[in-house]
Design a protein around this motif. Structure first.
Motif, short mmCIF file in Angstrom:
data_model
loop_
_atom_site.label_atom_id
_atom_site.label_comp_id
_atom_site.label_asym_id
_atom_site.label_seq_id
_atom_site.Cartn_x
_atom_site.Cartn_y
_atom_site.Cartn_z
N GLU A 1 0.82 -1.21 0.00
CA GLU A 1 0.00 0.00 0.00
C GLU A 1 0.85 1.26 0.00
OE1 GLU A 1 -4.05 -1.63 2.20
OE2 GLU A 1 -2.78 -0.22 3.27
N LYS A 2 2.02 1.19 0.60
CA LYS A 2 2.91 2.36 0.65
C LYS A 2 3.84 2.43 -0.56
CE LYS A 2 2.81 2.95 5.57
NZ LYS A 2 3.45 3.70 6.62
N GLY A 3 3.71 1.48 -1.47
CA GLY A 3 4.51 1.50 -2.69
C GLY A 3 5.93 1.02 -2.51
N ARG A 4 6.20 0.34 -1.42
CA ARG A 4 7.57 -0.15 -1.17
C ARG A 4 7.92 -1.36 -2.02
NH1 ARG A 4 6.73 0.39 5.15
NH2 ARG A 4 7.15 2.62 5.36
N HIS A 5 6.92 -2.16 -2.35
CA HIS A 5 7.13 -3.28 -3.27
C HIS A 5 5.80 -3.69 -3.86
CE1 HIS A 5 5.39 -6.53 -0.84
NE2 HIS A 5 5.97 -5.99 0.21
N ARG A 6 5.87 -4.54 -4.88
CA ARG A 6 4.66 -5.02 -5.54
C ARG A 6 4.35 -6.43 -5.05
NH1 ARG A 6 5.11 -3.85 -11.78
NH2 ARG A 6 2.97 -4.56 -11.63
N LEU A 7 3.07 -6.75 -5.01
CA LEU A 7 2.65 -8.08 -4.60
C LEU A 7 3.06 -9.11 -5.63
CD1 LEU A 7 -1.00 -7.65 -3.31
CD2 LEU A 7 1.03 -8.09 -1.96
N ARG A 8 3.41 -10.26 -5.14
CA ARG A 8 3.65 -11.44 -5.98
C ARG A 8 2.68 -12.48 -5.49
NH1 ARG A 8 9.27 -12.35 -8.22
NH2 ARG A 8 8.55 -14.47 -7.94
N LEU A 9 1.63 -12.69 -6.24
CA LEU A 9 0.57 -13.59 -5.82
C LEU A 9 0.53 -14.86 -6.67
CD1 LEU A 9 -2.33 -11.00 -5.39
CD2 LEU A 9 -0.81 -11.89 -3.61
N GLU A 10 0.11 -15.95 -6.03
CA GLU A 10 -0.15 -17.19 -6.75
C GLU A 10 -1.57 -17.09 -7.31
OE1 GLU A 10 0.86 -20.74 -4.63
OE2 GLU A 10 2.47 -19.71 -3.56
N LEU A 11 -1.90 -17.97 -8.23
CA LEU A 11 -3.20 -17.90 -8.88
C LEU A 11 -4.36 -18.01 -7.90
CD1 LEU A 11 -2.50 -19.89 -12.15
CD2 LEU A 11 -2.68 -17.42 -11.84
N TRP A 12 -4.25 -18.86 -6.88
CA TRP A 12 -5.33 -18.99 -5.91
C TRP A 12 -5.53 -17.68 -5.15
CZ3 TRP A 12 -4.69 -18.26 -0.70
CH2 TRP A 12 -3.39 -18.36 -0.19
N GLN A 13 -4.45 -16.92 -4.97
CA GLN A 13 -4.56 -15.64 -4.28
C GLN A 13 -5.25 -14.60 -5.16
OE1 GLN A 13 -0.31 -15.74 -3.42
NE2 GLN A 13 -0.81 -15.32 -1.29
N TYR A 14 -4.97 -14.64 -6.47
CA TYR A 14 -5.68 -13.76 -7.40
C TYR A 14 -7.18 -14.05 -7.38
CZ TYR A 14 -1.61 -11.62 -9.56
OH TYR A 14 -0.48 -10.90 -9.80
N LYS A 15 -7.52 -15.34 -7.30
CA LYS A 15 -8.92 -15.72 -7.26
C LYS A 15 -9.60 -15.14 -6.02
CE LYS A 15 -11.94 -19.72 -7.63
NZ LYS A 15 -12.00 -21.16 -7.80
N LYS A 16 -8.97 -15.22 -4.88
CA LYS A 16 -9.52 -14.66 -3.65
C LYS A 16 -9.63 -13.14 -3.76
CE LYS A 16 -9.15 -16.70 0.20
NZ LYS A 16 -9.34 -17.65 1.22
#
Length: 83
Positions: free
Chosen positions: A48-63
């Motif tokens: 949220e503070k722009g310090r890094h970008r999320l790296r999500l697995e496909l199941w996390q994208y689904k949620k």
């Protein structure tokens, strides 16, 4: 362990602002959102503070998609891939 989605290749990587808007619409705290999508509170805060970008697995994208739909957000609310 399954391979993580590369944030540079993913057209669905939410920006910090998008994640913050989603969290606020839900009325959730950073720990609540992190627990739901399977990341730590610190990860949510840093994203949220722009310090890094999320790296999500496909199941996390689904949620994440399920949450977005519950507050009237669509994939169009996510950023476009960099050109």
């Amino acid at each position: 362990m399954s391979k993580m989605v590369d944030e540079n290749l993913s057209p669905c990587n939410p920006t910090g602002k998008t994640l913050l808007v989603l969290r606020k619409r839900l009325g959730w705290t950073q720990p609540q959102l992190g627990e739901f999508i399977g990341v730590t509170e610190q990860t949510v805060r840093n994203h949220e503070k722009g310090r890094h970008r999320l790296r999500l697995e496909l199941w996390q994208y689904k949620k994440l998609h399920q949450l977005m739909a519950s507050v009237g957000m669509t994939v169009d609310d996510l950023p476009d891939p960099p050109k």
